[in-house]
Write a protein that holds these residues in place. Structure first.
Motif, PDB file in Angstrom:
ATOM      1  N   CYS A   1     -12.425  32.316   4.667  1.00 68.38           N
ATOM      2  CA  CYS A   1     -12.516  31.228   5.641  1.00 68.38           C
ATOM      3  C   CYS A   1     -12.349  31.718   7.072  1.00 68.38           C
ATOM      4  O   CYS A   1     -12.415  30.908   8.009  1.00 68.38           O
ATOM      5  CB  CYS A   1     -11.460  30.161   5.337  1.00 68.38           C
ATOM      6  N   GLY A   2     -12.090  33.014   7.263  1.00 68.76           N
ATOM      7  CA  GLY A   2     -11.930  33.532   8.607  1.00 68.76           C
ATOM      8  C   GLY A   2     -10.711  32.993   9.327  1.00 68.76           C
ATOM      9  O   GLY A   2     -10.756  32.758  10.538  1.00 68.76           O
ATOM     10  N   LEU A   3      -9.611  32.815   8.601  1.00 75.16           N
ATOM     11  CA  LEU A   3      -8.404  32.245   9.206  1.00 75.16           C
ATOM     12  C   LEU A   3      -7.649  33.302  10.007  1.00 75.16           C
ATOM     13  O   LEU A   3      -7.614  34.479   9.644  1.00 75.16           O
ATOM     14  CB  LEU A   3      -7.489  31.680   8.118  1.00 75.16           C
ATOM     15  N   SER A   4      -7.015  32.867  11.062  1.00 74.42           N
ATOM     16  CA  SER A   4      -6.194  33.774  11.867  1.00 74.42           C
ATOM     17  C   SER A   4      -4.959  34.178  11.090  1.00 74.42           C
ATOM     18  O   SER A   4      -4.508  33.450  10.189  1.00 74.42           O
ATOM     19  CB  SER A   4      -5.777  33.086  13.166  1.00 74.42           C
TER      20      SER A   4
ATOM     21  N   ARG B   1      -7.719  22.459  11.495  1.00 70.68           N
ATOM     22  CA  ARG B   1      -8.288  23.738  11.926  1.00 70.68           C
ATOM     23  C   ARG B   1      -8.703  24.585  10.726  1.00 70.68           C
ATOM     24  O   ARG B   1      -9.790  25.186  10.708  1.00 70.68           O
ATOM     25  CB  ARG B   1      -7.261  24.474  12.786  1.00 70.68           C
ATOM     26  N   ILE B   2      -7.851  24.632   9.694  1.00 70.49           N
ATOM     27  CA  ILE B   2      -8.165  25.429   8.504  1.00 70.49           C
ATOM     28  C   ILE B   2      -9.341  24.826   7.749  1.00 70.49           C
ATOM     29  O   ILE B   2     -10.251  25.546   7.306  1.00 70.49           O
ATOM     30  CB  ILE B   2      -6.924  25.539   7.603  1.00 70.49           C
ATOM     31  N   ALA B   3      -9.364  23.510   7.593  1.00 72.58           N
ATOM     32  CA  ALA B   3     -10.481  22.867   6.890  1.00 72.58           C
ATOM     33  C   ALA B   3     -11.792  23.105   7.625  1.00 72.58           C
ATOM     34  O   ALA B   3     -12.830  23.375   6.995  1.00 72.58           O
ATOM     35  CB  ALA B   3     -10.209  21.378   6.740  1.00 72.58           C
TER      36      ALA B   3
ATOM     37  N   ASP C   1      -7.129  35.358  -0.672  1.00 72.05           N
ATOM     38  CA  ASP C   1      -6.124  34.588  -1.396  1.00 72.05           C
ATOM     39  C   ASP C   1      -6.024  33.179  -0.829  1.00 72.05           C
ATOM     40  O   ASP C   1      -5.933  32.190  -1.574  1.00 72.05           O
ATOM     41  CB  ASP C   1      -4.765  35.282  -1.315  1.00 72.05           C
ATOM     42  N   ALA C   2      -6.016  33.083   0.490  1.00 74.43           N
ATOM     43  CA  ALA C   2      -5.962  31.767   1.127  1.00 74.43           C
ATOM     44  C   ALA C   2      -7.197  30.946   0.775  1.00 74.43           C
ATOM     45  O   ALA C   2      -7.108  29.748   0.471  1.00 74.43           O
ATOM     46  CB  ALA C   2      -5.847  31.925   2.644  1.00 74.43           C
TER      47      ALA C   2
ATOM     48  N   CYS D   1     -12.948  26.711   6.986  1.00 77.46           N
ATOM     49  CA  CYS D   1     -13.503  26.907   5.645  1.00 77.46           C
ATOM     50  C   CYS D   1     -14.889  26.274   5.523  1.00 77.46           C
ATOM     51  O   CYS D   1     -15.783  26.831   4.861  1.00 77.46           O
ATOM     52  CB  CYS D   1     -12.558  26.331   4.596  1.00 77.46           C
ATOM     53  N   ALA D   2     -15.101  25.122   6.159  1.00 80.16           N
ATOM     54  CA  ALA D   2     -16.419  24.494   6.136  1.00 80.16           C
ATOM     55  C   ALA D   2     -17.437  25.357   6.875  1.00 80.16           C
ATOM     56  O   ALA D   2     -18.606  25.457   6.467  1.00 80.16           O
ATOM     57  CB  ALA D   2     -16.345  23.104   6.756  1.00 80.16           C
TER      58      ALA D   2
END
Length: 509
Positions: free
Chosen positions: A146-149, A177-179, A369-370, A182-183
């Motif tokens: 998802c490219g999360l920080s 922000r996370i959703a 994992d996230a 991921c989208a």
């Protein structure tokens, strides 16, 4: 849900402790046609982290299983899933194949087999070839991202711990922000993640193995995967063991599991409080009575909400929520108690100097994992979207369950997930063969006994339950006792199952 290996294969603590991927020699998936039976080309495995080997038995083998990305388009894009096998060391005694179903969501079945396969082969006297797979997105299988920080992958951010005053504005912003990430960046693999697709992949694995029926040992989240498999493919189940059981309520599924963290902590914390008030603990003793231990924890968490302490080694802060998070992780196994007691003692020494105890806080979650955790949890079931409902739920939960301070009732990225559930959740019913054995600890911090009773009720006469008077998560050959271990081993080896539900008394370990 890094800590001890025993914590790696658990339900929902995959938020921080998702199972470490086994190291595999990469091999392309076989280009099986949509109507052809899947094929496996077995090869020796590279040694995995934490692997336990047996010089007197066959070594572990690895292969790649070809599965459709979308089962509605069998001729479309395919994924190559990492699979592993440990053959029986007594071929004359072999009676079938035992499938290991890892926890999570996000646990590696290949890693689980590497760590536990030899022990299970010994316990079952070579009655099975033991197999497992890395679900899509995990371990050696194609991942999602998802490219999360790094900040959004910190466990005390990824898990929605409310602010010290109970407000959830920051949690709502993080969840959105996370959703959105991921989208935007998750891609088709993320959208394909679900319990039902894992079950379909497991049945394709069965076909590739050439087995008419499988036996299984499912752990934690793997109990729900195993239950759904037994519901969708009852004719392909043999001896089915589910350990540390998740509530299968089809209206809530993962929503109930997150909420149950509050109940699990309340069920289990008294074990820690009793341990930490025992004079035999010496310098690790925190108080004279269990109630004083609880009071000290709650007071210390509130103090750290106001005045966090900094670790000398990592320079990271120990906040009230960080302490609560470490408490929750420490409840998984008695082996974690001493370290947590020392953390409490150091943080509550009345000073402000940097903490000299090692910082136990996990590193940020890995991207995959996230993504796997969110993909499964958010794709499986619809979550409420109205923020005011979460505000009210958190306020109630903070009063009812002060140990977890409202986190289990708080908003998740699933509230803002794009697309909603992939499919309707499967309802577990009493329809099917009576070949299921449930193993459950009375004081489980992740999959509490109250939720396991709902799994027992859903199966009806298909199941028997063995309840162990023990605390912690994962019972068989782990936190359990000889009574519980014996019941599972006897069922797997001989097929003999208790005629009715039984309770195993506590044993000193």
């Amino acid at each position: 849900m890094r800590s001890s290996p025993r914590l790696r294969n658990v339900l929902l603590p995959a938020l921080s402790l998702a199972c470490a991927a086994a190291t595999l020699s990469a091999a392309p998936a076989r280009a099986d046609g949509p109507g052809a039976p899947p094929r496996l080309d077995w090869r020796p495995c590279a040694k995995a982290e934490g692997e336990v080997t047996d010089a007197h038995g066959p070594a572990r083998e690895c292969a790649t299983l070809s599965v459709p990305l979308d089962y509605r388009e069998a001729g479309g894009r395919r994924l190559g899933l990492a699979v592993s096998r440990l053959r029986s060391d007594h071929p004359d005694a072999r009676r079938g194949t035992l499938l290991l179903i890892a926890g999570g969501p996000g646990g590696s079945g290949v890693g689980m087999l590497a760590r536990r396969g030899t022990q299970l082969r010994q316990q079952t006297h070579g009655a099975y070839d033991i197999v497992s797979l890395d679900p899509r997105g995990t371990g050696g299988s194609p991942g999602a991202d998802c490219g999360l920080s790094p900040a959004d992958r910190e466990i005390t951010t990824f898990r929605p711990w409310p602010a010290a005053d109970g407000s959830i504005g920051a949690n709502v912003a993080t969840a959105r922000r996370i959703a959105d990430a991921c989208a935007r960046d998750g891609g088709p693999v993320l959208r394909s993640l679900s319990t039902v697709n894992e079950v379909r992949d497991l049945d394709r694995f069965r076909q590739a193995l050439g087995e008419r029926r499988l036996s299984a040992y499912g752990l934690s989240y793997g109990t729900y995967v195993g239950a759904v498999y037994a519901q969708k493919y009852p004719q392909h189940t043999d001896r089915w063991v589910l350990d540390s059981n998740a509530d299968p309520d089809p209206e809530r599924v993962e929503r109930a599991w997150v909420a149950n963290f509050a109940v699990g902590a309340e069920d289990r914390f008294p074990d820690f409080a009793k341990w930490a008030s025992d004079p035999a603990r010496g310098t690790d003793r925190l108080a004279r009575t269990p109630q004083e231990v609880r009071d000290r924890f709650l007071s210390l968490a509130s103090q750290l909400d106001r005045e966090p302490r900094r670790f000398d080694d990592t320079k990271k802060l120990l906040t009230g929520n960080a302490l609560r998070q470490q408490m929750q992780l420490a409840l998984y196994n008695d082996e974690q108690f001493p370290g947590f007691a020392r953390l409490m003692a150091a943080a509550g020494d009345g000073g402000s100097a940097p903490l000299k105890v090692p910082d136990p806080q996990p590193k940020p979650m890995e991207q995959r994992d996230a993504a796997v955790f969110l993909g499964v949890v958010c794709n499986d079931v619809r979550w409420p979207r109205a923020v005011p409902g979460y505000v009210r739920a958190v306020a109630v939960d903070r009063v009812a369950h002060p140990l977890t301070a409202g986190m289990p009732a708080n908003v998740m990225p699933c509230a803002f997930w794009k697309g909603g559930p992939v499919e309707k959740p499967v309802r577990i019913t009493p329809d099917g063969p009576s070949n299921v054995l449930l193993l459950q600890g009375l004081r489980d911090p992740a999959t509490p006994y109250s939720g396991a009773l709902k799994m027992r009720a859903a199966f009806g006469d298909r199941a028997r339950m063995v309840t162990v008077d023990a605390g912690g998560h994962a019972m068989y050959l782990a936190n359990g006792n000889s009574c519980g271990d014996r019941a599972v081993t006897e069922f797997l080896v001989t097929g003999k199952r208790p005629e009715q539900d039984i309770a195993c008394p506590a044993e000193t370990r």
